[in-house]
Design a protein around this motif. Sequence first.
Motif, mmCIF file in Angstrom:
data_model
loop_
_atom_site.group_PDB
_atom_site.id
_atom_site.type_symbol
_atom_site.label_atom_id
_atom_site.label_comp_id
_atom_site.label_asym_id
_atom_site.label_seq_id
_atom_site.Cartn_x
_atom_site.Cartn_y
_atom_site.Cartn_z
ATOM 1 N N GLN A 147 28.008 -4.342 -12.116
ATOM 2 C CA GLN A 147 28.030 -5.776 -11.871
ATOM 3 C C GLN A 147 28.893 -6.454 -12.925
ATOM 4 N N GLY A 148 29.586 -7.514 -12.526
ATOM 5 C CA GLY A 148 30.365 -8.278 -13.478
ATOM 6 C C GLY A 148 31.818 -7.861 -13.504
ATOM 7 N N LYS A 149 32.461 -8.085 -14.625
ATOM 8 C CA LYS A 149 33.905 -7.920 -14.749
ATOM 9 C C LYS A 149 34.285 -6.586 -15.375
ATOM 10 N N GLN A 150 33.543 -6.168 -16.421
ATOM 11 C CA GLN A 150 33.853 -4.930 -17.123
ATOM 12 C C GLN A 150 32.562 -4.206 -17.470
ATOM 13 N N ILE A 151 32.590 -2.874 -17.412
ATOM 14 C CA ILE A 151 31.451 -2.036 -17.766
ATOM 15 C C ILE A 151 31.920 -1.051 -18.837
ATOM 16 N N SER A 152 31.356 -1.144 -20.030
ATOM 17 C CA SER A 152 31.746 -0.234 -21.105
ATOM 18 C C SER A 152 30.955 1.065 -21.013
ATOM 19 N N ILE A 153 31.589 2.165 -21.426
ATOM 20 C CA ILE A 153 30.986 3.500 -21.383
ATOM 21 C C ILE A 153 31.083 4.116 -22.773
ATOM 22 N N GLY A 154 29.976 4.655 -23.274
ATOM 23 C CA GLY A 154 30.015 5.293 -24.587
ATOM 24 C C GLY A 154 28.633 5.673 -25.076
ATOM 25 N N ARG A 155 28.491 5.723 -26.395
ATOM 26 C CA ARG A 155 27.206 6.044 -27.015
ATOM 27 C C ARG A 155 26.855 4.955 -28.023
ATOM 28 N N GLN A 156 25.630 4.510 -27.994
ATOM 29 C CA GLN A 156 25.199 3.420 -28.870
ATOM 30 C C GLN A 156 25.354 3.786 -30.337
ATOM 31 N N SER A 157 25.814 2.826 -31.141
ATOM 32 C CA SER A 157 25.901 2.990 -32.590
ATOM 33 C C SER A 157 25.362 1.725 -33.241
ATOM 34 N N ARG A 158 24.170 1.794 -33.805
ATOM 35 C CA ARG A 158 23.591 0.606 -34.441
ATOM 36 C C ARG A 158 24.388 0.190 -35.672
ATOM 37 N N SER A 159 24.935 1.175 -36.399
ATOM 38 C CA SER A 159 25.684 0.838 -37.613
ATOM 39 C C SER A 159 26.957 0.072 -37.287
ATOM 40 N N ARG A 160 27.555 0.322 -36.099
ATOM 41 C CA ARG A 160 28.771 -0.370 -35.702
ATOM 42 C C ARG A 160 28.497 -1.537 -34.751
ATOM 43 N N GLY A 161 27.243 -1.704 -34.318
ATOM 44 C CA GLY A 161 26.923 -2.766 -33.376
ATOM 45 C C GLY A 161 27.483 -2.509 -31.991
ATOM 46 N N VAL A 162 27.614 -1.216 -31.617
ATOM 47 C CA VAL A 162 28.152 -0.849 -30.310
ATOM 48 C C VAL A 162 26.999 -0.549 -29.361
ATOM 49 N N SER A 163 26.917 -1.289 -28.250
ATOM 50 C CA SER A 163 25.878 -1.082 -27.244
ATOM 51 C C SER A 163 26.538 -1.060 -25.869
ATOM 52 N N PRO A 164 27.065 0.096 -25.447
ATOM 53 C CA PRO A 164 27.777 0.165 -24.173
ATOM 54 C C PRO A 164 26.865 -0.091 -22.986
ATOM 55 N N ASP A 165 27.445 -0.588 -21.893
ATOM 56 C CA ASP A 165 26.671 -0.858 -20.679
ATOM 57 C C ASP A 165 26.149 0.443 -20.072
ATOM 58 N N ILE A 166 26.988 1.466 -20.036
ATOM 59 C CA ILE A 166 26.557 2.802 -19.628
ATOM 60 C C ILE A 166 26.415 3.606 -20.905
ATOM 61 N N ASP A 167 25.171 3.678 -21.399
ATOM 62 C CA ASP A 167 24.891 4.301 -22.695
ATOM 63 C C ASP A 167 24.576 5.783 -22.493
ATOM 64 N N LEU A 168 25.433 6.644 -23.036
ATOM 65 C CA LEU A 168 25.279 8.086 -22.881
ATOM 66 C C LEU A 168 24.665 8.726 -24.118
ATOM 67 N N THR A 169 23.896 7.919 -24.876
ATOM 68 C CA THR A 169 23.254 8.442 -26.075
ATOM 69 C C THR A 169 22.276 9.568 -25.722
ATOM 70 N N GLY A 170 21.636 9.476 -24.572
ATOM 71 C CA GLY A 170 20.691 10.520 -24.157
ATOM 72 C C GLY A 170 19.263 10.135 -24.485
#
Length: 240
Positions: A147-170
């Motif tokens: 939904q929306g305009k862009q969907i980010s894909i990655g793994r969450q990193s609290r130290s970097r403030g990265v919270s992707p929409d599709i979080d593959l952290t597991g």
Amino acid sequence: MPTCPAGHDSADDEFCDVCGREMDGAAPAPAVPASGASAGAPAAAGEPDVPPAGATCQACGAPLAGRFCEACGHDSLTAPPTPAPAPAGGPEPAPAVPTDRLPDGTAWTATVSADRAYYDTVMAAEGPDASGITFPPFCPDRHFPLQGKQISIGRQSRSRGVSPDIDLTGPPEDPGVSHLHALLVAQGDGTWAVVDLDSANGLSVNEEPSPLRPNTPRPLTDGDRVYLGAWTMITLRRSP
């Protein structure tokens, strides 16, 4: 704090928190104009749009290494978001609907799976740290509505403030996926395109032999499969 070859600050001294590169690896090659083209000439057809050296993201102010911001995913070729100011003493306004969002009634889902055939291919090619990566014994499919305009894909990193929409952290976690690995970008015709955000290990689509060029949108259709990391497959499906 250590700095990776791409210039990111990283709390991890082995692999960059942002792009996943080895901290002592080679720096990414700068974009070079096509042969015979002057420095001020426009890029040739088919070449990715690269911002000038020292450019910053218009949306969040982070340094730009390619067309799409590695911090927030904003497309540098589009205008920055301009939220309307709240009326004095009134409630916060509702967020504006992006002009290039998917048409109403269009529904897409991204299904994340562990693909054994892709894993075997990565291991046969002796990918990064291949000897230390095992195929997960149990990995149920995960479904993400787009939904929306862009969907980010990655793994969450609290130290970097990265919270992707599709979080593959597991769990399970695919260590070959960068914290901000790729973007799904909505197209005006109701489809999606995928963009590799210059990730350390890249990504590919279907059985195409070559990985995608960084920061270059690749259109997707119903049933296309995006491969990234050591064993992750993302399948796009459009509802009838």
